[in-house]
Design a protein around this motif. Structure first.
Motif, PDB file in Angstrom:
ATOM      1  N   PHE A 215      16.798   7.081  13.911  1.00  0.00           N
ATOM      2  CA  PHE A 215      17.362   6.859  12.575  1.00  0.00           C
ATOM      3  C   PHE A 215      16.891   5.516  12.022  1.00  0.00           C
ATOM      4  O   PHE A 215      16.931   4.492  12.709  1.00  0.00           O
ATOM      5  CB  PHE A 215      18.888   6.883  12.642  1.00  0.00           C
ATOM      6  CG  PHE A 215      19.549   6.714  11.301  1.00  0.00           C
ATOM      7  CD1 PHE A 215      19.802   7.806  10.490  1.00  0.00           C
ATOM      8  CD2 PHE A 215      19.912   5.444  10.842  1.00  0.00           C
ATOM      9  CE1 PHE A 215      20.406   7.646   9.256  1.00  0.00           C
ATOM     10  CE2 PHE A 215      20.515   5.276   9.611  1.00  0.00           C
ATOM     11  CZ  PHE A 215      20.763   6.378   8.812  1.00  0.00           C
ATOM     12  N   GLU A 216      16.454   5.518  10.759  1.00  0.00           N
ATOM     13  CA  GLU A 216      15.983   4.299  10.109  1.00  0.00           C
ATOM     14  C   GLU A 216      17.148   3.617   9.397  1.00  0.00           C
ATOM     15  O   GLU A 216      17.706   4.141   8.438  1.00  0.00           O
ATOM     16  CB  GLU A 216      14.866   4.602   9.115  1.00  0.00           C
ATOM     17  CG  GLU A 216      14.253   3.349   8.514  1.00  0.00           C
ATOM     18  CD  GLU A 216      13.105   3.642   7.569  1.00  0.00           C
ATOM     19  OE1 GLU A 216      11.944   3.363   7.942  1.00  0.00           O
ATOM     20  OE2 GLU A 216      13.369   4.162   6.456  1.00  0.00           O
ATOM     21  N   ILE A 217      17.524   2.437   9.901  1.00  0.00           N
ATOM     22  CA  ILE A 217      18.593   1.656   9.292  1.00  0.00           C
ATOM     23  C   ILE A 217      18.152   1.123   7.935  1.00  0.00           C
ATOM     24  O   ILE A 217      18.896   1.168   6.949  1.00  0.00           O
ATOM     25  CB  ILE A 217      18.983   0.483  10.219  1.00  0.00           C
ATOM     26  CG1 ILE A 217      19.429   0.998  11.599  1.00  0.00           C
ATOM     27  CG2 ILE A 217      20.043  -0.393   9.580  1.00  0.00           C
ATOM     28  CD1 ILE A 217      20.652   1.866  11.583  1.00  0.00           C
ATOM     29  N   ALA A 218      16.948   0.587   7.908  1.00  0.00           N
ATOM     30  CA  ALA A 218      16.305   0.067   6.699  1.00  0.00           C
ATOM     31  C   ALA A 218      14.809   0.133   6.961  1.00  0.00           C
ATOM     32  O   ALA A 218      14.384   0.275   8.116  1.00  0.00           O
ATOM     33  CB  ALA A 218      16.758  -1.370   6.420  1.00  0.00           C
ATOM     34  N   PRO A 219      13.963   0.045   5.944  1.00  0.00           N
ATOM     35  CA  PRO A 219      12.526   0.089   6.193  1.00  0.00           C
ATOM     36  C   PRO A 219      12.100  -0.950   7.229  1.00  0.00           C
ATOM     37  O   PRO A 219      12.357  -2.147   7.066  1.00  0.00           O
ATOM     38  CB  PRO A 219      11.932  -0.203   4.813  1.00  0.00           C
ATOM     39  CG  PRO A 219      12.953   0.314   3.858  1.00  0.00           C
ATOM     40  CD  PRO A 219      14.275  -0.002   4.491  1.00  0.00           C
ATOM     41  N   GLY A 220      11.511  -0.473   8.327  1.00  0.00           N
ATOM     42  CA  GLY A 220      11.062  -1.353   9.394  1.00  0.00           C
ATOM     43  C   GLY A 220      12.077  -1.588  10.490  1.00  0.00           C
ATOM     44  O   GLY A 220      11.787  -2.284  11.471  1.00  0.00           O
ATOM     45  N   VAL A 221      13.269  -1.014  10.359  1.00  0.00           N
ATOM     46  CA  VAL A 221      14.321  -1.202  11.366  1.00  0.00           C
ATOM     47  C   VAL A 221      14.892   0.170  11.725  1.00  0.00           C
ATOM     48  O   VAL A 221      15.436   0.871  10.862  1.00  0.00           O
ATOM     49  CB  VAL A 221      15.452  -2.112  10.859  1.00  0.00           C
ATOM     50  CG1 VAL A 221      16.498  -2.330  11.960  1.00  0.00           C
ATOM     51  CG2 VAL A 221      14.901  -3.454  10.372  1.00  0.00           C
TER      52      VAL A 221
END
Length: 323
Positions: A215-221
């Protein structure tokens, strides 16, 4: 089964009953004294375009009897002494990842707050010392619901300290801690852990999004499943500019034993065999792909690299850089 005993009194009682270790001078060598006024509680660096700050929540000491419980205790004690560490009492740092990337400001874990050890609960003060306003945090990710990772989520009025952030917890982790009547299924000394986890998850002002592997928390994380220490434990991967860092949480808790002896597991691990399998996977991935790692309980700031050495590994602390 879980992370720690609920009170320091039980730790100190256990430590007092332990026999003195046979290697003279080992503890004195390991324990350098702290300075007057303390040391800085934050460390900054960059990863591609990401601005990274490691923020300390403090430290705590616990007996080493929980390290490598599936190994010969004498071998474990000798290993610790050989690495200039006390064979009787461990000293655990608490290293939080704070990521600024694009519009996102992501905090991984929230520490103990005022509900655990009196040497922890410093993450908010250390963020402010680093020039970070905790209230500007946009995303809060919890690796797992043990006291030193989630109990700091709420203030003295049982309200979320950062009410405007988005909150994320592993679906499997949530399912474990929030199952019906869990408190009656664990040993009495662990009931406080269950109550604390449930109170933290039910805190007013935090709407949890339950997530799973990738799961992507935010772009790049993004998060990855790393179970074993707890049933739904997750780690956090930051990627920017072709570089990657894994915030391990408690998938790995010892910067020396977990690398040299990945087959050892701890009394704090819910499922020892699964912990070992997860750890070996992480070590192989980090070493093969040249990924930096952050150990929550590694010596501050806990950032480094993984070097493979046959069937074992070693932790190589990252080089500090000054501008």
């Amino acid at each position: 089964m879980m992370l720690l005993r609920p009170t320091r009194r039980s730790f100190l009682k256990t430590a007092a009953a332990m026999p003195a270790f046979a290697l003279p001078g080992a503890q004195a060598i390991a324990e350098l004294g702290g300075p007057e006024g303390g040391n800085p509680g934050y460390f900054r660096f960059t990863l591609g375009e990401a601005k990274i700050t490691i923020v300390s929540d403090g430290f705590f000491s616990v007996p080493t009897t929980g390290v490598g419980i599936n190994a010969d205790p004498a071998e474990v004690q000798a290993f610790l002494a050989a690495h200039f560490m006390s064979p009787e009492m461990g000293y655990s740092h608490t290293n939080h990842l704070y990521v600024e990337l694009g519009d996102a400001k992501v905090l991984v874990d929230v520490g103990s707050g005022s509900r655990f050890f009196d040497t922890t609960g410093r993450v908010w003060a250390n963020m402010e010392a680093a020039g970070i306003d905790p209230m500007e945090t946009t995303h809060v990710v919890i690796t797992h619901a043990h006291p030193d990772h989630i109990w700091g989520v709420r203030d003295d009025f049982d309200e979320a300290i950062i009410p405007d952030a988005a909150y994320y917890l592993g679906e499997a982790e949530h399912g474990y801690w929030m199952q019906d009547d869990l408190v009656s299924k664990v040993t009495p000394e662990l009931q406080q852990f269950v109550v604390g986890a449930q109170n933290s998850i039910n805190v007013d002002g935090a709407e949890w999004e339950l997530v799973s592997d990738g799961f992507e928390i935010a772009p790049g994380v993004r998060v990855i499943d790393t179970p074993g220490h707890t049933p739904g434990h997750m780690s956090v991967v930051v990627e920017s500019g072709g570089q990657q860092l894994i915030a391990l949480g408690d998938a790995m808790t010892h910067a020396y034993a977990n690398f040299a002896h990945p087959e050892w597991f701890n009394g704090t691990d819910t499922d020892g065999d699964l912990t070992v399998a997860t750890r070996k996977r992480l070590l192989d991935m980090a070493s093969a792909d040249w990924m930096a790692v952050l150990g929550y309980h590694f010596p501050f700031p806990g950032v480094g690299h993984v070097k493979r050495e046959g069937d074992s590994y070693s932790f190589i602390p990252a080089m500090w850089q000054f501008d």
